[in-house]
Motif scaffolding. Structure first.
Motif, short mmCIF file in Angstrom:
data_model
loop_
_atom_site.label_atom_id
_atom_site.label_comp_id
_atom_site.label_asym_id
_atom_site.label_seq_id
_atom_site.Cartn_x
_atom_site.Cartn_y
_atom_site.Cartn_z
N ARG A 132 139.10 -27.10 69.13
CA ARG A 132 139.27 -27.03 67.68
C ARG A 132 137.94 -27.27 66.98
N VAL A 133 137.75 -26.67 65.84
CA VAL A 133 136.55 -26.90 65.04
C VAL A 133 136.97 -27.41 63.67
N ILE A 134 136.22 -28.38 63.16
CA ILE A 134 136.39 -28.88 61.80
C ILE A 134 135.13 -28.56 61.02
N VAL A 135 135.28 -28.08 59.80
CA VAL A 135 134.15 -27.81 58.91
C VAL A 135 134.30 -28.69 57.67
N LEU A 136 133.24 -29.44 57.34
CA LEU A 136 133.19 -30.27 56.14
C LEU A 136 132.15 -29.69 55.20
N THR A 137 132.59 -29.29 54.03
CA THR A 137 131.67 -28.65 53.09
C THR A 137 132.13 -28.94 51.66
N THR A 138 131.65 -28.18 50.71
CA THR A 138 132.05 -28.35 49.31
C THR A 138 132.39 -27.00 48.71
N SER A 139 133.28 -27.01 47.73
CA SER A 139 133.69 -25.75 47.10
C SER A 139 132.56 -25.12 46.31
N ASP A 140 131.61 -25.94 45.83
CA ASP A 140 130.51 -25.42 45.02
C ASP A 140 129.19 -25.34 45.79
N ASP A 141 129.25 -25.50 47.10
CA ASP A 141 128.05 -25.44 47.95
C ASP A 141 126.93 -26.34 47.43
N SER A 142 127.30 -27.59 47.13
CA SER A 142 126.35 -28.52 46.50
C SER A 142 125.57 -29.38 47.48
N PHE A 143 125.88 -29.31 48.78
CA PHE A 143 125.13 -30.10 49.75
C PHE A 143 123.71 -29.56 49.90
N THR A 144 122.78 -30.48 50.15
CA THR A 144 121.41 -30.12 50.47
C THR A 144 121.17 -30.36 51.95
N ARG A 145 120.01 -29.95 52.44
CA ARG A 145 119.65 -30.21 53.84
C ARG A 145 119.64 -31.71 54.11
N THR A 146 119.14 -32.49 53.19
CA THR A 146 119.11 -33.95 53.36
C THR A 146 120.52 -34.52 53.44
N ASP A 147 121.42 -34.00 52.64
CA ASP A 147 122.81 -34.47 52.66
C ASP A 147 123.45 -34.27 54.04
N ILE A 148 123.32 -33.08 54.58
CA ILE A 148 123.99 -32.81 55.84
C ILE A 148 123.28 -33.50 57.01
N ASP A 149 121.97 -33.74 56.89
CA ASP A 149 121.29 -34.57 57.89
C ASP A 149 121.91 -35.96 57.94
N TYR A 150 122.14 -36.52 56.77
CA TYR A 150 122.70 -37.88 56.69
C TYR A 150 124.12 -37.93 57.24
N MET A 151 124.96 -36.99 56.83
CA MET A 151 126.35 -37.00 57.27
C MET A 151 126.47 -36.78 58.77
N GLU A 152 125.63 -35.88 59.30
CA GLU A 152 125.63 -35.66 60.75
C GLU A 152 125.30 -36.94 61.49
N SER A 153 124.25 -37.63 61.05
CA SER A 153 123.82 -38.85 61.75
C SER A 153 124.90 -39.94 61.68
#
Length: 305
Positions: free
Chosen positions: A89-110
């Motif tokens: 199974r795959v889960i995708v976490l994102t936003t409806s307005d594509d508001s994440f930045t590269r720094t945001d997803i770096d932080y959430m991944e870690s």
């Protein structure tokens, strides 16, 4: 709970069940969105707008998770369809307005990698432990709130790889798929470890809290397991679920019957994480493709559902 606020949760089930493609959002999550898809529906997911954004993705089996992030989720997930065959199974976490930045997803991944390490569910391919996050304290608060809600929603649909074992029985507001009255055993594909344990208990087969569980992989007729090596030193229960033939296979391996090759046995540890085994049991022969160990003598029960 004192001070708790009511909220609404929007749950779109593309095939009418929790087993297929799911899209979740709730009223307290701002623009947050969660998508969940089984491996055989991944093509449908990666074609959607959800995977054209910045976000974090999780590749999941019942007992393991791989955490990644990408600015192009579609391309990255497609690579894993070819490169990794263990996930279901795959889960995708994102936003409806594509508001994440590269720094945001770096932080959430870690942060998610750290949580999976704490529960001992992290796939050893997560070698880099995520990029070192560089966010200010204000954005950190916002992202932590996003992650808290994402973890709650994952528990809601039965994903517990980030929940510590001692806390699993205390999780509140969790949907127990086993109890959904409109779905019978004959109609569902039993994919969850907790679901299999409850069903076996109803059939008079009582398992300990710690046992190894695996569904048959989608691409090959095998049960893939990645257990810690200490399990083979004790009495070891395993449950293999062939969701294609609707059969649960219960195995019992007495202590020290199967050992690592370094201890004079045959089971092969992972090279990059030697305290884990890497086992691919063929569903037709019950033989591990890597070590050639035959698991047939350890079968104690086969039950159709």
């Amino acid at each position: 709970m004192p001070g708790a606020k009511a909220k609404t949760i929007n749950l779109l089930l593309e095939d009418g069940t929790l087993k297929g493609l799911i899209n979740i959002a709730d009223s307290s999550w701002n623009s947050g969105e969660l998508y969940s898809a089984p491996r055989d529906s991944v093509t449908e997911l990666v074609k959607s707008d959800a995977c054209s954004k910045f976000g974090v993705y999780l590749l999941l089996s019942d007992d393991m998770v791989y955490v990644g992030q990408a600015s192009d989720l579609s391309r990255r997930i497609k690579q894993h369809i070819i490169g990794k065959d263990w996930w279901e199974r795959v889960i995708v976490l994102t936003t409806s307005d594509d508001s994440f930045t590269r720094t945001d997803i770096d932080y959430m991944e870690s942060m998610l990698i750290a949580k999976a390490e704490k529960t001992n569910k992290l796939d050893c391919d997560n070698k880099n432990k995520g990029n070192k996050p560089k966010i200010d304290k204000f954005r950190k608060v916002q992202l932590d709130q996003y992650l808290d809600e994402a973890l709650f929603l994952m528990e809601l649909i039965g994903i517990t790889v980030f929940v510590e074992e001692k806390a699993k029985n205390k999780v509140k507001n969790k949907v127990l798929i086993d109890t959904i009255p409109t779905v019978t055993v004959a109609e569902r594909e039993m994919r969850l470890k907790s679901e299999a344990k409850q069903f076996l208990s109803e059939q008079g087969v009582n398992l300990p809290d710690e046992f190894t569980f695996a569904n048959r992989t989608q691409r090959t007729p095998e049960f893939y397991i990645n257990p810690q090596t200490y399990l083979a030193k004790n009495d070891w229960y395993l449950v293999f679920n062939n969701q294609f033939t609707h059969e649960l296979i219960v195995l019992f391996v007495p202590a020290n019957q199967l050992k690592s090759i370094k201890d004079g046995g045959k089971l092969i540890p992972r090279k990059d994480k030697p305290h884990y085994y890497e086992i691919y049991v063929k569903s037709e022969t019950m033989i591990d493709r890597k070590s050639k160990v035959d698991f047939t003598p350890y079968i104690i029960k086969k039950i159709k559902y």
